[in-house]
Design an enzyme around this catalytic site. Sequence first.
Site, mmCIF file in Angstrom:
data_model
loop_
_atom_site.group_PDB
_atom_site.id
_atom_site.type_symbol
_atom_site.label_atom_id
_atom_site.label_comp_id
_atom_site.label_asym_id
_atom_site.label_seq_id
_atom_site.Cartn_x
_atom_site.Cartn_y
_atom_site.Cartn_z
ATOM 1 N N ALA A 178 8.945 6.427 -8.259
ATOM 2 C CA ALA A 178 8.398 7.116 -9.444
ATOM 3 C C ALA A 178 6.877 6.992 -9.478
ATOM 4 O O ALA A 178 6.167 7.954 -9.769
ATOM 5 C CB ALA A 178 9.022 6.524 -10.707
ATOM 6 N N GLU A 232 -9.446 -5.781 -20.404
ATOM 7 C CA GLU A 232 -9.476 -7.224 -20.136
ATOM 8 C C GLU A 232 -8.219 -7.921 -20.655
ATOM 9 O O GLU A 232 -8.016 -9.097 -20.409
ATOM 10 C CB GLU A 232 -10.747 -7.872 -20.709
ATOM 11 C CG GLU A 232 -10.840 -7.913 -22.207
ATOM 12 C CD GLU A 232 -11.304 -6.591 -22.817
ATOM 13 O OE1 GLU A 232 -11.470 -5.590 -22.084
ATOM 14 O OE2 GLU A 232 -11.502 -6.566 -24.044
ATOM 15 N N ARG A 234 -13.145 -16.526 -11.451
ATOM 16 C CA ARG A 234 -12.852 -15.114 -11.746
ATOM 17 C C ARG A 234 -14.145 -14.323 -11.986
ATOM 18 O O ARG A 234 -14.284 -13.184 -11.583
ATOM 19 C CB ARG A 234 -11.979 -15.081 -13.010
ATOM 20 C CG ARG A 234 -11.173 -13.839 -13.217
ATOM 21 C CD ARG A 234 -10.173 -14.016 -14.351
ATOM 22 N NE ARG A 234 -9.218 -15.084 -14.095
ATOM 23 C CZ ARG A 234 -8.184 -14.991 -13.266
ATOM 24 N NH1 ARG A 234 -7.968 -13.863 -12.627
ATOM 25 N NH2 ARG A 234 -7.367 -15.995 -13.077
ATOM 26 N N HIS A 285 1.729 0.147 -13.442
ATOM 27 C CA HIS A 285 2.501 -1.078 -13.683
ATOM 28 C C HIS A 285 3.996 -0.754 -13.594
ATOM 29 O O HIS A 285 4.442 0.259 -14.134
ATOM 30 C CB HIS A 285 2.153 -1.643 -15.066
ATOM 31 C CG HIS A 285 2.893 -2.898 -15.388
ATOM 32 N ND1 HIS A 285 2.517 -4.126 -14.873
ATOM 33 C CD2 HIS A 285 4.002 -3.123 -16.130
ATOM 34 C CE1 HIS A 285 3.361 -5.057 -15.298
ATOM 35 N NE2 HIS A 285 4.270 -4.466 -16.066
ATOM 36 N N GLY A 296 0.783 -1.229 0.000
ATOM 37 C CA GLY A 296 0.000 0.000 0.000
ATOM 38 C C GLY A 296 0.819 1.284 0.000
ATOM 39 O O GLY A 296 0.294 2.346 0.354
ATOM 40 N N LYS A 339 8.916 2.270 -7.514
ATOM 41 C CA LYS A 339 7.770 2.715 -6.709
ATOM 42 C C LYS A 339 7.876 4.195 -6.346
ATOM 43 O O LYS A 339 6.863 4.891 -6.235
ATOM 44 C CB LYS A 339 7.654 1.876 -5.440
ATOM 45 C CG LYS A 339 7.082 0.478 -5.659
ATOM 46 C CD LYS A 339 6.485 0.003 -4.352
ATOM 47 C CE LYS A 339 6.643 -1.453 -4.084
ATOM 48 N NZ LYS A 339 6.003 -1.830 -2.802
ATOM 49 N N ASN A 371 -4.519 1.672 -14.020
ATOM 50 C CA ASN A 371 -3.580 0.786 -13.332
ATOM 51 C C ASN A 371 -2.195 1.419 -13.381
ATOM 52 O O ASN A 371 -1.876 2.163 -14.304
ATOM 53 C CB ASN A 371 -3.538 -0.574 -14.045
ATOM 54 C CG ASN A 371 -2.629 -1.560 -13.333
ATOM 55 O OD1 ASN A 371 -2.631 -1.658 -12.107
ATOM 56 N ND2 ASN A 371 -1.831 -2.289 -14.088
HETATM 57 C C1 GAR Z 1 3.607 -1.329 -7.518
HETATM 58 O O1 GAR Z 1 4.936 -1.365 -7.985
HETATM 59 C C2 GAR Z 1 2.649 -1.631 -8.637
HETATM 60 O O2 GAR Z 1 3.048 -1.133 -9.880
HETATM 61 C C3 GAR Z 1 2.678 -3.129 -8.655
HETATM 62 O O3 GAR Z 1 2.662 -3.495 -7.297
HETATM 63 C C4 GAR Z 1 3.341 -2.485 -6.543
HETATM 64 C C5 GAR Z 1 2.465 -2.080 -5.381
HETATM 65 O O4 GAR Z 1 3.196 -1.483 -4.369
HETATM 66 N N1 GAR Z 1 1.562 -3.651 -9.363
HETATM 67 C C6 GAR Z 1 1.606 -4.736 -10.116
HETATM 68 O O5 GAR Z 1 2.615 -5.399 -10.260
HETATM 69 C C7 GAR Z 1 0.293 -5.106 -10.755
HETATM 70 N N2 GAR Z 1 0.468 -6.188 -11.664
HETATM 71 P P1 GAR Z 1 2.520 -1.069 -2.981
HETATM 72 O O6 GAR Z 1 1.716 -2.269 -2.473
HETATM 73 O O7 GAR Z 1 3.663 -0.726 -2.085
HETATM 74 O O8 GAR Z 1 1.640 0.107 -3.240
#
Ligand code: GAR
Length: 198
Positions: A168, A137, A60, A104, A11, A166, A102
């Site tokens: 960034a 999707e 799902r 990524h 989070g 993160k 999202n």
């Molecule tokens: C982030 O780096 C996000 O881009 C990635 O999870 C991390 C969450 O960090 N998401 C994915 O890989 C989605 N496929 P956080 O829990 O510290 O916010």
Amino acid sequence: MKIAVLVSGQGSILEALIRERVPIALVAGDRECRALEAAENAGIPTELVERGDFGASFDRHEYTERLMHVLKTYGIELVAMAGFMTFLSEEFFENFGGRVLNTHPSLLPRFKGDHAVRDALESGAQETGCTIHIATEKLDEGQIIAQETVPIHEGDTVDALHERIKQAERRLYPRILKDIVSGELALPRKEDIIKSDN
Ligand code: GAR
């Protein structure tokens, strides 16, 4: 604009959204996680829409319906995934009509999937980054809204590189969401998103 943030993990991106005062109506998680605690601590409504099954028999479609029902109860208009690790089925994206974002941890279209940081490191690339995009999707596809490049250093580990990415994401995602809320940044229309995906 009523925003829900979807989470599964630490989070830290969510915390940046909270810090930067992105208005969040709901934080929903697919499992018990630190992110849900962070939301509770900030006084934001939370919902645990528990996934439970992480195996091959995971339904799902049923999960997606359950999550959509909760989001509808809150009148959610925009969904921001922030480290949400459940891939939702098609009706979710149809229902929210291109209003699902999202973040990524790579410069899409490079390094899609759950191991984006490891894959970038192993590729020998000198840089990677993060991408804010419209979720569809099709996993890690959909129109790119913004990207930030992050250098890969000699001797980097997956954890060290992910933390740099993160940082960034914590800069870029709040900025983009705030621009959407203020109307400074217009999201593409649903019809255009469907067209560009075909
Ligand atoms: C982030 O780096 C996000 O881009 C990635 O999870 C991390 C969450 O960090 N998401 C994915 O890989 C989605 N496929 P956080 O829990 O510290 O916010």
